[in-house]
Design an enzyme around this catalytic site. Sequence first.
Site, PDB file in Angstrom:
ATOM      1  N   LYS A 129       0.867  -1.184   0.000  1.00 50.95           N
ATOM      2  CA  LYS A 129       0.000   0.000   0.000  1.00 50.95           C
ATOM      3  C   LYS A 129       0.896   1.224   0.000  1.00 50.95           C
ATOM      4  CE  LYS A 129      -4.435   0.865   0.082  1.00 50.95           C
ATOM      5  NZ  LYS A 129      -5.544  -0.007  -0.344  1.00 50.95           N
ATOM      6  N   ASP A 169      -7.072   4.213  -4.497  1.00 45.58           N
ATOM      7  CA  ASP A 169      -7.735   4.026  -3.198  1.00 45.58           C
ATOM      8  C   ASP A 169      -8.361   5.395  -2.902  1.00 45.58           C
ATOM      9  OD1 ASP A 169      -7.859   1.937  -0.833  1.00 45.58           O
ATOM     10  OD2 ASP A 169      -7.481   3.837   0.140  1.00 45.58           O
TER      11      ASP A 169
HETATM   12  P1  NDP Z   1     -13.056   7.587  -2.775  1.00 48.61           P
HETATM   13  O1  NDP Z   1     -11.983   8.568  -2.594  1.00 48.61           O
HETATM   14  O2  NDP Z   1     -13.668   7.403  -4.110  1.00 48.61           O
HETATM   15  O3  NDP Z   1     -14.246   7.875  -1.748  1.00 48.61           O
HETATM   16  C1  NDP Z   1     -14.014   7.906  -0.391  1.00 48.61           C
HETATM   17  C2  NDP Z   1     -15.322   8.212   0.305  1.00 48.61           C
HETATM   18  O4  NDP Z   1     -15.164   8.036   1.699  1.00 48.61           O
HETATM   19  C3  NDP Z   1     -15.750   9.661   0.115  1.00 48.61           C
HETATM   20  O5  NDP Z   1     -17.144   9.726   0.180  1.00 48.61           O
HETATM   21  C4  NDP Z   1     -15.111  10.333   1.327  1.00 48.61           C
HETATM   22  O6  NDP Z   1     -15.722  11.540   1.724  1.00 48.61           O
HETATM   23  C5  NDP Z   1     -15.308   9.281   2.378  1.00 48.61           C
HETATM   24  N1  NDP Z   1     -14.265   9.421   3.399  1.00 48.61           N
HETATM   25  C6  NDP Z   1     -12.938   9.320   3.225  1.00 48.61           C
HETATM   26  N2  NDP Z   1     -12.285   9.529   4.375  1.00 48.61           N
HETATM   27  C7  NDP Z   1     -13.239   9.790   5.280  1.00 48.61           C
HETATM   28  C8  NDP Z   1     -13.209  10.074   6.663  1.00 48.61           C
HETATM   29  N3  NDP Z   1     -12.048  10.168   7.320  1.00 48.61           N
HETATM   30  N4  NDP Z   1     -14.386  10.251   7.291  1.00 48.61           N
HETATM   31  C9  NDP Z   1     -15.567  10.163   6.623  1.00 48.61           C
HETATM   32  N5  NDP Z   1     -15.656   9.893   5.321  1.00 48.61           N
HETATM   33  C10 NDP Z   1     -14.511   9.697   4.666  1.00 48.61           C
HETATM   34  O7  NDP Z   1     -12.451   6.205  -2.240  1.00 48.61           O
HETATM   35  P2  NDP Z   1     -12.952   4.710  -2.510  1.00 48.61           P
HETATM   36  O8  NDP Z   1     -14.414   4.679  -2.697  1.00 48.61           O
HETATM   37  O9  NDP Z   1     -12.071   4.122  -3.527  1.00 48.61           O
HETATM   38  O10 NDP Z   1     -12.559   4.015  -1.115  1.00 48.61           O
HETATM   39  C11 NDP Z   1     -13.478   3.863  -0.048  1.00 48.61           C
HETATM   40  C12 NDP Z   1     -13.016   2.745   0.854  1.00 48.61           C
HETATM   41  O11 NDP Z   1     -12.950   1.517   0.116  1.00 48.61           O
HETATM   42  C13 NDP Z   1     -11.620   2.912   1.471  1.00 48.61           C
HETATM   43  O12 NDP Z   1     -11.611   2.334   2.759  1.00 48.61           O
HETATM   44  C14 NDP Z   1     -10.745   2.100   0.541  1.00 48.61           C
HETATM   45  O13 NDP Z   1      -9.554   1.671   1.186  1.00 48.61           O
HETATM   46  C15 NDP Z   1     -11.663   0.934   0.245  1.00 48.61           C
HETATM   47  N6  NDP Z   1     -11.355   0.158  -0.940  1.00 48.61           N
HETATM   48  C16 NDP Z   1     -11.266   0.740  -2.165  1.00 48.61           C
HETATM   49  C17 NDP Z   1     -11.009  -0.019  -3.285  1.00 48.61           C
HETATM   50  C18 NDP Z   1     -11.011   0.558  -4.656  1.00 48.61           C
HETATM   51  O14 NDP Z   1     -10.894  -0.221  -5.599  1.00 48.61           O
HETATM   52  N7  NDP Z   1     -11.146   1.858  -4.837  1.00 48.61           N
HETATM   53  C19 NDP Z   1     -10.752  -1.460  -3.180  1.00 48.61           C
HETATM   54  C20 NDP Z   1     -10.949  -1.996  -1.856  1.00 48.61           C
HETATM   55  C21 NDP Z   1     -11.223  -1.189  -0.798  1.00 48.61           C
HETATM   56  P3  NDP Z   1     -15.010  12.948   1.442  1.00 48.61           P
HETATM   57  O15 NDP Z   1     -15.267  13.222   0.000  1.00 48.61           O
HETATM   58  O16 NDP Z   1     -15.640  13.907   2.370  1.00 48.61           O
HETATM   59  O17 NDP Z   1     -13.544  12.737   1.743  1.00 48.61           O
HETATM   60  O1  2IT Z   2      -7.801  -1.799  -0.875  1.00 50.33           O
HETATM   61  C1  2IT Z   2      -7.735  -2.257  -2.037  1.00 50.33           C
HETATM   62  O2  2IT Z   2      -7.862  -3.461  -2.271  1.00 50.33           O
HETATM   63  C2  2IT Z   2      -7.537  -1.310  -3.139  1.00 50.33           C
HETATM   64  N1  2IT Z   2      -7.513  -0.108  -2.913  1.00 50.33           N
HETATM   65  C3  2IT Z   2      -7.355  -1.812  -4.540  1.00 50.33           C
HETATM   66  C4  2IT Z   2      -5.963  -2.309  -4.768  1.00 50.33           C
HETATM   67  C5  2IT Z   2      -5.617  -2.668  -6.183  1.00 50.33           C
HETATM   68  O3  2IT Z   2      -4.419  -2.917  -6.400  1.00 50.33           O
HETATM   69  O4  2IT Z   2      -6.482  -2.712  -7.051  1.00 50.33           O
END
Ligand code: NDP
Ligand code: 2IT
Length: 448
Positions: A129, A169
Amino acid sequence: MDKTAEYLQRFMNGVKKRSPGEDEFHQAVSEVAATIFPYIADKPIYHKMQILERMAEPDRVIMFRVPWTDDKGNIRNQRGYRVQFNNSIGPYKGGLRFHPSVNLSVLKFLGFEQTFKNSLTGLPMGGAKGGSDFNPKGKSDIEVMRFCQSFMTELYRHIGEDTDVPAGDIGVGAREIGFLFGQYKRIENRFVGVLTGKGMEFGGSKIRTEATGYGTVYFMENMLERKGNSIEGKTVCISGSGNVASYAVEKVNHLGGKVVTLSDSSGFIHDPEGISPDKLAYLIDLKQVRRGRIKQFADEYNSATFQEGRPWNVPCDIALPCATQNEINEEEALTLLRNGCIGVSEGANMPTELEGIHAFQNAKILYAPSKAANAGGVAVSGLEMSQNSARITWSEEELEKLLKDTMRTIHDSCVEFGERKDHVDYLAGANIAGFVKVADAMLSFGHT
Ligand code: NDP
Ligand code: 2IT
């Protein structure tokens, strides 16, 4: 205290002593260790070879300065990181997070979790990461581009298509991956699959954008199906409003459920009428294109109201936390249970605090831990790597089927290792299933 509990305590004391103050990292390791120690109690080789001790120490941590210039001409400094956790079963693989809360503890917890998650997918990917404390909010596209170029100017020497393959992420989506890939290609003069989540014009994979959210919902559907139930007709609370949350909404809609909440860091919206496809299209444009706030959703739709805080006091059958770590505490978990919640599938990484997890487990509801529930994203990243290596493109239908099959296989592995007398412990199942493959690879390598 029995022997297993004693080993566990000694192990955790060691982890805490070596990495003081890294609370999120301690939390992730202790949640895993509590299920692995009982599993290896009668398997002395894992103790003798110090496998879990070695798995809880990253192979390598890279930290670097990222200078960039803002639109006013000020020079700014951010800190960049890549935590290369474990490459026993494949090249390092895992996302990059740009958020002001990023620090070493957060990235170590995420890298540790990623190692188990990637193992669960069945694909040859190690765990890593990275990211930065850079805050993309309020920055112009050009500022984000300058930052990404500076970040990659250091990162490029540590990654490669067979070494370490980053992705997105929180705060890193299609725009950032484009800037990062452009800079890598320019420095290295090589066009290779060094990042995933790329645009479709330059080697991206169909379904990657949707994969995490879809996969989280598929996992819930698999758990429900095993109990003769389904998502159809269920009321669903989702937190977050970014990539994962948006496509979780889409899949819940496909399967006949109704999503009534979404959130961001300023608060949440409650829409009892549900997030219909046209509202979802509005949301995706609001968050991904206009980079607005969730409050604007309630300004646009009369059926929705905005409140500060988190959405967990809204009654629901199913909760899908899709924002960030530690966004459900014990009290919120108990509120969900009191309101009749029967299932939780974690789209975000480690969204439930340990006490919250215990509440869900004691109530024996369907609880899918993040390393299993959100593995669909990295699984399709693995498929993007395969397509890039072979210089081919698979169709949307093929990829959606592969994603669905992968989530089913992960579900079944969790059942295999987590089946207990009267329920399935999906947490233990995911940890053990993820552990075994990496541990056995490490045994083969000897003392490395
Ligand atoms: P985005 O940046 O697209 O969206 C993040 C969302 O979470 C936004 O709505 C954001 O709000 C909110 N958020 C972030 N930090 C905080 C906080 N401290 N408190 C409250 N709300 C918060 O990210 P993703 O959708 O990609 O990621 C969301 C989650 O999913 C994370 O935990 C990530 O690690 C996990 N994940 C993502 C993957 C991917 O493929 N993208 C794969 C597997 C897991 P705001 O706009 O106000 O910051
Ligand atoms: O938390 C996760 O699994 C991710 N943000 C995606 C990682 C990836 O390499 O696609």
